[in-house]
Each structure stands twice: as C-alpha cells, then as structure tokens.
Design an enzyme around this catalytic site. Structure first.
Site, PDB file in Angstrom:
ATOM      1  CD  GLU A  63     -13.268  40.564  24.749  1.00 32.38           C
ATOM      2  OE1 GLU A  63     -12.986  39.357  24.932  1.00 32.38           O
ATOM      3  OE2 GLU A  63     -14.117  41.176  25.422  1.00 32.38           O
ATOM      4  CB  CYS A  68     -10.326  31.481  32.056  1.00 33.30           C
ATOM      5  SG  CYS A  68      -9.526  32.353  30.742  1.00 33.30           S
ATOM      6  CD  GLU A  84     -17.456  27.952  32.427  1.00 32.89           C
ATOM      7  OE1 GLU A  84     -16.720  26.987  32.688  1.00 32.89           O
ATOM      8  OE2 GLU A  84     -17.048  28.990  31.906  1.00 32.89           O
ATOM      9  CE  LYS A  96     -13.286  25.930  33.968  1.00 34.13           C
ATOM     10  NZ  LYS A  96     -13.431  26.996  32.964  1.00 34.13           N
ATOM     11  CD  GLU A 121     -25.495  32.469  30.665  1.00 35.02           C
ATOM     12  OE1 GLU A 121     -24.350  32.240  31.084  1.00 35.02           O
ATOM     13  OE2 GLU A 121     -26.498  32.457  31.400  1.00 35.02           O
ATOM     14  CB  CYS A 137      -6.736  25.990  37.172  1.00 38.12           C
ATOM     15  SG  CYS A 137      -7.592  27.296  36.297  1.00 38.12           S
ATOM     16  CB  SER A 178     -12.668  38.720  28.285  1.00 38.39           C
ATOM     17  OG  SER A 178     -12.771  37.937  27.129  1.00 38.39           O
ATOM     18  CD  GLU A 236      -9.349  36.576  27.848  1.00 39.96           C
ATOM     19  OE1 GLU A 236     -10.042  35.543  27.792  1.00 39.96           O
ATOM     20  OE2 GLU A 236      -8.797  36.950  28.882  1.00 39.96           O
TER      21      GLU A 236
END
Lengths: 593, 155, 393
Positions: A284, A307, A369, A366, A374, A523, A327, A281
C-alpha cells in the site's frame, strides 16, 4: 549551588540529585514507603497521603512523593506517629470502598488490598461511606466500577498526560467528588478510545477490562464448535508475569501448551497475520508512493499505520479530517479473523459458522475493534472475542496447571507460522522495522542495510523517533524511487501521536510513513497487559520481543512459507481483490468533543 | 441568543485559553441560568479542551449549574448564625410561597430554591441571595414582599 | 464600665489621607518599603498569619518576566464579613496595598479574586479601579493594571493555591507546596496572594510607620485587626480592635450576658468555652503564653440556649460539602466525623467512638493537603472536648 543534596532517612545518609523527592531517596535506600496515587509514569499528585513521613522540625507529616529532598533534611519513615496516621488513612479509604474483595477481578492484584492486609485494617473502625453506584458495562472494552474507586486520579492523569484524550476527569467536590466522563455519560458514549491505559494504571478494581472468557469456556465445552485462538506477540513476553515468571521471560511455547490444555482446538499465531499485514501495508505504501512520484496524483502522505485500534479510534475522534492518511489495512487481529473464517475454514474443511475465533491480545481496544460493524467481512463476526493477557492468565490459573514446569509446544498450523518481523509488532517501532525489512527488499532486491536486519534507529522508548533511509539501486519496477530519501517516524502513547498529527494537520509533516501505537512502549505496554506496567517493565518486555525476533529462523514477513502459500492459494497478490475485501477497511469520522 | 453564538461571543471577549474558562461559564450562566450539555461541548470546542474537563470544572463550583434553573435563583444561607436567626422559617416560608422544596425549580421556571454556604452577612441574618441581589434580616413578611416583587417583574 | 478593648480607627478612616500616603510611599525605594513592612511584623489577616513582608521578599527575589499580585477577596469563612465592608468602604487602601506590592515585588498585573456571592460589588469596584488606574498613571507614572476575577461559589478557593487553580480555569484543588505561589503561582509565575485586610494594613504601616504600627498589639501580633462579630450579641457588626485582646474583655463588651462559648476564627477556628475566656488571648500562637488563637477575625458568640451539637453538625456539613475532595483525610475524614457524631447522638455508636473520631481529627491535621482538612480538627476537638455531654445526650 550544588547539584546534589544530602538527607538522612531512618538514620542513613543518602546523596541525591537536586529536585529528587523524599520518596526517590527512600527508593534509593530500598526503604519501602507505601503509595497509592503515585505512579512513575505520571506527574505527582499527592492526593492519597499514605506516603506521609515525619520530617524533623516539622509538626505535620509530609507527603514523601511531593516533597523535594532538601539538604540536611532528617526523615523518619516509620515512627508511631507515621504508622498511626497511615493506618488511619488506609482505614478511611477502606470505609469508602466496596470491600467485596473475594469477588473482585483485581483481588490479589490490588494495591489497596495489599496495604489493607499489610496494615491489618479493621473494617469496623469506621462507618461505611460507600456511595451507591452502578457498574458501567456499556463499553466493549472497559468496565468502570465507582464503588471500587479510591479517587487517586491515576486514570485521570493517564488519560491526560499519557494519552491526551481526557475522557475521564474529576467531577463534583467534597463527599461527592468522583471520577467521571462528560455528564456522567456511559463510557461508550464519550471520546474514550478504549486503550485501557487507565486500567493498567488503576490501583484497584475500579477500572478493568470487560471480560469475555466465560463465553470462551462455554464454547470450548461445546463439541460442535471449533475454537481457535491466535495470540499476539506481546502476550508471549508478558503472560509469564501473571503466572510466576520474572518480568521479561519469553513463555511462547509454554503458553501454547497451556492453551491446548484449556481445550482450544488450535493455537495459532497472530504474528502470521502481522506478516500478512506487512505485505499488504508495504505494498500500500509503495502504491501510494508510485501515485505520487509517477502519476503525480494528490495522495495522502504520510501514510500512517492502522494496527492499533486505540490509535484508530483516537484519530477518528481527534483528527477526523485526516482519516485518508490511515492505511486501509485492518489490524493483524482482524486480518487473522477474516482469514480464519474463510481461508482456514476452507483449507481445514470446517464450516465457518462453527468456528469460534478468539484473539489473545495485550489490548483492551481490540475488544471494541472486534465488535466494529465493519469487521464482518467473512460473513460472520471475524473475531468472536478478544481476550487480554490478564484474562488468558486467569484461564490458565483456572486449569490448575503448573505453568512454571509446563512442557513446550509449537504453534499449530495453518496460520501458526510467522517471522521475527511479525514478533516485533509488539514493540514500538516494530511495525516500521518489519515493513522496512520487506519494502526495502522489494524495492532494491537487497536486504535492509542494517547489521543482522536490526534497524536500531526505530527502536527504543523515545516518544517520537524518526529516521531517513536512502533508497538506491532500485529494481527496474521501482526505479521511480531511485535516490529517494524515505522519511519515517514512530510515535507511541497518544500524547506523542498528537505531536506528529499536529504536523500533518498543519501540512508540515516531512514524513512518508509513520507508525503510531496508542500505548506507551507499543503493544507490550498495552491496556490488556499484566499490572503493574511501568517504564522498567516495558523495557524488559521489549528486550524479550527483540530476543524472540533474533531467535526466529525467518526474520522477514515475505519469507514465511505459510504466508507465501496464502497468497499462492487464496489471496493471489497483495492489494488484490480478495485482500481488498477481507483485509482492508474503512474508518468513521467521530466527534472530538 | 442561540447558545453557539453566545459562546462564540464570550470566547471572543475573554479569550480561548484555559484561564478564560470560568468567565465564559459565568457568562453562560448569566444568560441561561445554567450550562447545558450542548453549551459545555461548544465551550470545549472553542477552548479545545475535552468536554469532560469542562464538566469537571462546572461541577466543582456551586454557581455553575449544569441542570436547568429558574429565572430567579434563590440561595438561602444555611451557615450557623443564619441558622440561629431563623433560617428554618425562611426556608419554610419560601417553600410555602413557591410550592417547591429546597433544590427544586417552579413549574413556570421562574424560581429555583437552593441552600448555600455563608454569604458574609452574619450580622444581618438570616439572609438570602436572589440572583446577585442580597436580602438581609429576613422575616416572613419581608420574604413575601420580595417574592411578590419578583413574581410581578415579568421581564 | 470602661471597655478594656482598644478601638482603632484606621481602615475606615479618610481615603484622602491614604492617597497622600501612597504618593509618599512611592517616593521610597522597593527595599525601604520592604524593610518597613518586615519591621512592622505585619502578618496575613486571612487567618494563616504568614509574615507579609517575607512573602513579598520571596516574590521579589524571584527572577521572572511576569509576576502577579492577587488580592484574595474570596471571603468564605463562616462568620466573616469584614472584607466585603473593606471593599465597599475602603477600596482605595486595598488598591494602594496592591500597587505597593506590585512596586516592591516587580509585578505590573494585579487581580482581585472576588467571591461570587459579592458580585453586587463589581460595578463600584470597577469604578474605583478605573479611578485608581488614572491616579497611578497620572501622578505616579506606574504601570500596574488591576482586574477583577469573579469566583463561582467555592469556599476552598480562599486557599491561595486553590484560588490560583481556579483563576487558571480549573477545579479549585489546592496544589502541593512547595513550590509556593511566590515561586510558582498564577500561570507558573511568581505570585503574591494577600488578603483584602492585609493589603489595607500595608497602607497603615506606610502611614504610621512600622514602629508605631508595632505599638499596637502584643509581641508578634502587631497592629489592629478587624473583627466580624455575630451570633448571640447585641452588637453584631465589624469592629477594628487592637490585636492581642483577652477573650474575657471581648465577651464583656460584646456578649449578651449569657455567653456560653465563642467560636474564634469561624468554622475552621476554635470554640472557646466560658471557663477558658479568662486565659485566652486573640493573637498568633508562637509568641503568646497560654491559650492563644489566631484568627481571620470571625467571632461567633453562642449563649446557653444553643446546642453545641447543632453548631458542630452545621460546621461538619459545611466542610463535607466544601472540601475539594482530592485528598483522602479531608474527603473521607469530614464524612466520617459527620456520620460519626450523628451515630453517637442516635445511640448507634457508643460514647467511646468519640475517642476514635478525635484521633481521626489528629490524622486529618497531620496529613491533609491544605488548611481546610488540617483545621477541621480545631472546631471538632474544641467542641467535643468542652461540650462532650451535648454530643452524647
């Protein structure tokens, strides 16, 4: 007019700030008044009525949560009149409730159950008015069981006030009143972002995470499977709460021991992947800046972190035209998963199809996710299951080990080494701080100019934080950044994400880089964390995170040996071809309404 | 009119703040007899609130139907005085005439039959509303005439 | 026999006279009008009976860039239909009351929250309002704009804070009080919510002046009251009577000779059995001896052919459906009462269970968030205690 008022509660006089409630006053005196619809994160509702108290001179009882303390009030919190009414209210709630507590996931961590026990409620007092309903298990992340709902609307207020998603609202009225999605659709069909804040604000078992740990026990029992778990930074500062430790205790090494006792073949560290995330990142960001400053291209800035899967789904729904600002980096969980079934498998000589990769997360999003289409870049499900901190707590309890006295063990290798920068991902501002520790050094060749590497302006619980860092004396490769004032912002809780995103939408965002976390506090306050979670608890977990960081031998992502080996032996370079394939992703436009 | 165009028109007329929501919903009911899920989503878009909030508001109010209804919505008062004055007979007469039960809509989507709380005509009960029109001191004979009128009234 | 009830003829009297009253009143100062109103001891006619003058005084004392006057025409109490007739026949008095409220409080915006069931009144109301606006502009040079907000079928929206929530486009769920609407009302601004009849009576106070207004009625229950009379009576309809009448006189006049009980104040009011007619007065509790009942004006008469169980069952179904559902005692309590009396009637629960249910109504009264849940106890306990046998057999 004075700014303070004096009232008397149960015979004791107390001085309070104006606008404080009777409940606040009682708290100040350590007098416990039971509550259900009240949560300090949320606005006052005054729905459940169990906090009623007697005010001298007033016939009806008054709700202590919503009644402001006025000078001279005389309050009694435990008269026979109060007790009887309160007991009746709890009995009513029980009569509307699915009382199969023995099989409830929230058993022993349920506010209604606690109150019913304290007041010794007789289930036979009233007839059952429980409505037939079906448990909604459509979502990967959240399970909604209306039979356990007490209609306190904490979830509704959470979804509105903290997250500004409004996937849940109150529908119908009278006896039919219930908490509902749009058209009573399944949770996976609406704008829910899976953040799970409703779960940690729910007093009962009406909203819980989808649980997958039975499958994990099965996999562990299968000798053909190599079952690995990586644990997120926030788990280690909160897991102790479910197992008898005080809030804010770091239990990293005991956790590793316990997970090994459960039978995981390797206990690894998500922080390793967090450090990899920083390299990817960070580069990036530099790449985007270079295209802007050198190539004069039109590039989406500010770049925004990716994230937090709750945040990612939020932007997909609410700001679908601004996905290019995200990102392209996967979250640490997904980077870890993709590397586990490629790099780890190769190094360890294990067939990736036999690896079961589990992520121990403070998060309910999560789970979703891990199941995004993907997320199969290894050729398999990169992550087989996401477990919450609470689920891990349950698994440990099942083993029967005495967690308090457990010996300490280090993470396994490979992918078990990490830096303090990886650890602080757990707190709001942590990703930003970790990124700055690396990026600044890459660009200038020097450490960030903060004492002990602690970039304090990005820390803390303020909803939107911002900072400017002036870049000077760059190394030649980054001379284009000479003198640039890097403007950054951090938002946590999606209501705050809205604030910075509205700027992006209007084209007035002054920032280069923004960190956004779906959950208040980051988190450590995630939807998969122990219940209760509130401001004070969030702060204690954050303190523990920074303490963990301060005690790490390595504090910067790019200095982690295992990370360096990963690049040397496998990925070659950040943003390289392999990285691109395994560690970066694409996003999907979704409906806002 | 297409539903999106209707809602746009209503939003232009009443405004796009939350306090304009109910007049807009009433406008949709006026035209369509009910608020479809598509309509709710479109209203949410116009007002920039969530669809769940629109749904939550609709389901609170008896007149903001979220299920399809007939062209003529008959609401029979079921409060005590109308009950005493022959509500049951009113309902059975209507059920016989329309061949539907309370809560249902005729196949040709012409009539829906509902119960409602006090309509404010207790001195002239039993009463019913047909859309916005009140009919008082109902008798089976009167009801047959009223229904015949609405059956004829094709437009 | 000479009726012992005193008829009053104000509300439906000539509107021409009312216009003169309005012009005269507007020549007074805000303080003078307010004093007159407080002196008159006019109380809200929606049923709760709060002093209208004090309500205005609170709103007047607030500092705000915008204030609102709302006329509560969400008449939904079973057995009440007077407001419909006032709006139909005496709209000018209501609008006049609103304008006077606007002047006193300092508001230039008014709303009539009209229940959806009265939508048929809208065209004529609009016409009346338009004429009234012209009058205000041309003859009083007073900037005050009145709009109609149409309800959508919800009894609880008659509760003033639920009404405000509804106007804000939300579910009609009552708010926590404090803050009261006079401090924090529609869109957060100081707001006066008055019943239709109350606003019309403001014109009466202005017309006859406080001292004469007080001559009507008894003690603090001053003035006249509109009664919506229905049920087992040969004379159902709307009557304007002096406040403070005795129920026995009322039954003599309106009963059918076989009156078993009178429900005073609708489903949320009290059921008075024959044996208590003599000792019951219609007026506000705090200033009367013996049994006294405040009311929004709904009087439903039941004769001996009626089952009081059916009556109670009907009320409870009403409350169960019309509760907003947000607070525990009202949402679940109503369901328990309904389910409970059915179970007793069927014999599934013993007679003893009635005691439990009566205690439950105490809890509902003590702990419910708004008047709906608090007042379910009224009809429940007055019916169950006076007609116990009918509940069981």
């Amino acid at each position: 007019m004075t700014d303070t008022v004096k009232i008397k509660i149960d015979g004791i006089e107390v001085k309070l700030e104006k606008n404080a409630s009777i409940l606040d006053a009682a708290k100040q005196l350590n007098i416990k008044i039971p509550t259900l619809c009240h949560h300090e994160d949320l606005c006052v509702a005054g729905n459940c009525r169990v906090c009623v108290v007697e005010q001298e001179g007033v016939h009806n009882l008054v709700p202590s949560c919503s009644t402001p303390a006025l000078d001279g009030m005389i309050i009694h919190t435990m008269t026979p009149k109060v007790r009887k009414a309160r007991k009746d209210l709890i009995a009513l709630l029980v009569s509307e409730h699915n009382t199969q507590c023995t099989t409830c996931y929230r058993s022993k961590n349920c506010e209604l159950q606690d109150l019913a026990a304290e007041y010794n409620i007789d289930n036979e007092v009233y007839l059952s008015v429980l409505k037939p309903s079906k448990v909604d298990r459509s979502s990967w992340s959240i399970e909604k069981d209306d039979s356990k709902c007490i209609r306190c609307q904490r979830c509704v207020r959470t979804c509105a006030e903290l997250q500004h998603v409004n996937a849940l609202d109150v529908a119908y009225r009278g006896k039919d009143m219930k908490i509902s999605t749009f058209m009573d659709l399944h949770m996976n069909e609406v704008v829910c972002v899976n953040c799970g804040q409703c779960i940690i604000h729910c007093p009962t078992g009406a909203l819980t995470e989808r649980r997958y740990y039975d499958n994990i026990w099965d996999a562990i029992g299968d000798p053909k499977k190599h079952v690995i778990i990586n644990t997120a930074p926030s788990v280690r500062v909160a897991l102790g709460e479910t197992l008898g430790f005080p809030v804010g205790t770091r239990v990293t090494k005991k956790m590793v021991t316990a997970l090994k006792k459960i039978g995981f073949d390797a206990v690894l560290d998500t922080d390793f992947a967090a450090d990899v995330t920083i390299l990817e990142e960070g580069h990036e960001l530099l790449h985007r800046l270079k295209r802007v400053f050198v190539d004069k291209e039109k590039v989406s800035l500010p770049m925004i972190t990716s994230c937090s899967p709750g945040w990612v789904k939020f932007i997909e729904h609410m700001y679908p035209n601004y996905l290019s600002h995200l990102s392209t980096c996967k979250s640490p969980q997904q980077m870890f998963g993709a590397l586990a079934k490629t790099y780890y498998a190769k190094k360890k000589g294990i067939d990736p199809k036999d690896i079961v990769s589990v992520a121990g997360m403070p998060c309910s999003a999560k789970k979703y996710e891990a199941n995004r289409p993907e997320m199969k870049s290894s050729g398999y499900n990169d992550v087989d299951a996401g477990l919450t901190t609470r689920e891990i707590g349950h698994m440990i309890k099942e083993t029967g080990v005495d967690f308090l006295s457990l010996e300490e063990t280090e993470f396994d290798s490979l992918m078990g080494e990490s830096s303090g920068a990886g650890v602080i991902f757990g707190a709001t501002g942590g990703v930003m701080e970790a990124a700055l520790r690396t990026v600044y050094e890459v660009v200038t060749g020097r450490e960030v100019p903060f004492k002990n590497l602690n970039i304090t302006p990005v820390r803390g619980l303020k909803g939107v934080k911002e900072a400017t860092i002036k870049i000077e004396n760059c190394v030649p490769a980054f001379s284009f950044l000479e003198g640039v004032e890097l403007k950054i912002a951090i938002a946590h809780g999606l209501i705050n994400a809205r604030i910075v995103m509205d700027q992006v939408e209007k084209g007035t965002s002054p920032y280069h880089f923004i960190e956004i976390m779906a959950c208040p506090g980051g988190c450590i306050g995630g939807g998969g964390q122990p219940i209760p979670t509130n401001c004070e608890i969030r702060q204690k977990r954050i303190d523990a995170i920074y303490e963990e960081d301060a005690n790490m031998p390595v504090r910067k992502s790019h200095e982690v040996k295992e990370v360096q080996e990963l690049y040397r032996d496998f990925l070659k370079e950040p943003l390289g071809q392999k990285s691109h394939h395994l560690l970066h992703t694409k996003y999907t436009k979704r409906n806002r309404y | 009119m297409e539903i999106k165009a209707l809602i746009f028109k209503l939003a232009e007329k009443y405004g796009r703040k939350r306090e304009n929501l109910i007049p807009i919903l009433q406008g949709v009911v006026q035209e369509e007899r009910y608020i479809s899920d598509e309509a709710m989503v479109e209203i949410a878009r116009q007002l920039d609130i969530s669809a769940a909030q629109v749904y939550g508001t609709c389901t609170f109010y008896s007149f903001l139907n979220t299920k399809p209804k007939g062209k003529y919505i008959i609401r029979v008062c079921e409060t005590i005085v109308c009950d005493m004055r022959g509500k049951k007979e009113v309902i059975s007469t209507l059920e016989d005439l329309l061949k539907i039960k309370i809560g249902e809509t005729t196949h040709n989507k012409r009539f829906s039959l509902l119960k409602t709380e006090c309509l404010g005509w207790c001195h002239k009960g039993p009463v019913m509303l047909v859309n916005d029109e009140v009919y008082t001191e109902l008798t089976p004979e009167k009801i047959r005439n009223i229904i015949a009128k609405y059956k004829e009234n094709i437009n | 026999m000479q009726s012992k009830l005193k008829r009053v003829d104000f509300i439906f009297s000539s509107n021409e006279e009312s216009k003169k009253v309005l012009l005269k009143t507007f020549r007074k100062t805000r303080e003078e009008i307010l004093d007159e109103l407080i002196t008159s001891r006019l109380k809200g006619r929606g049923g709760a009976g709060f002093s209208t003058g004090m309500k205005w005084k609170f709103a007047k004392s607030e500092v705000a860039d915008q204030k609102y006057i709302i006329c509560n025409a969400d008449e939904g109490e079973p057995g009440t239909f007077k407001d419909r007739k006032i709006l139909d026949k005496a709209l000018f008095k209501v609008l006049g009351g609103m304008a006077i409220a606007g002047k006193v409080v300092g508001a230039n915006k008014g709303f009539i929250y009209l229940r959806g069931e009265y939508k048929f009144l809208v065209p004529q109301l609009k016409e009346g309002i338009s004429d009234f606006h012209k009058l205000l502009k041309n003859e009083l040079d007073f900037d005050f704009n009145i709009e109609i907000f149409l309800g959508s079928g919800s009894y609880i929206c008659g509760e003033e804070t639920a009404l405000i929530e509804s106007m804000e486009g939300k579910r009609g769920e009552p708010r926590n009080k404090p803050p009261f609407p006079t401090q924090y009302g529609y869109l957060g601004k100081p707001t006066v919510v008055n019943n239709v009849e109350t606003l019309a009576l403001v014109m009466m106070v202005c017309q006859v002046e406080a001292e004469n207004f007080k001559k009507l009625g008894i003690h603090d229950s001053t003035g006249s009251k509109l009664f919506s009379i229905s049920g087992d009576t040969p004379k159902s309809g709307i009557y304007e009577l002096e406040f403070g009448m005795s129920l026995i006189d009322f039954v003599e006049e309106f009963g059918d000779g076989d009156t078993k009980s009178v429900q005073v104040g609708g489903a949320s009011g009290f059921c008075v059995p024959r044996k208590k007619f003599e000792t019951t007065t219609i007026g506000y509790k705090e200033d009367l001896d013996g049994d006294s009942l405040p009311t929004g004006g709904s009087m439903m008469l039941f004769n001996s052919s009626r089952s009081m169980y059916n009556v109670l069952h009907n009320y409870l179904e009403f409350f169960t459906n019309e509760s907003c559902g947000q607070c525990t005692p009202c949402r679940i309590g109503c369901q328990q009462l309904l389910k409970g009396i059915k179970a007793i009637k069927r014999g599934d629960k013993s007679e003893e269970y009635l005691k439990q249910l009566l205690e439950l109504t105490d809890t509902m009264k003590l702990t419910s968030k708004c008047g709906l849940g608090q007042s379910v106890a009224n009809s429940f306990s007055s019916i169950v205690e006076n007609f116990r046998e009918e509940m069981i057999y």
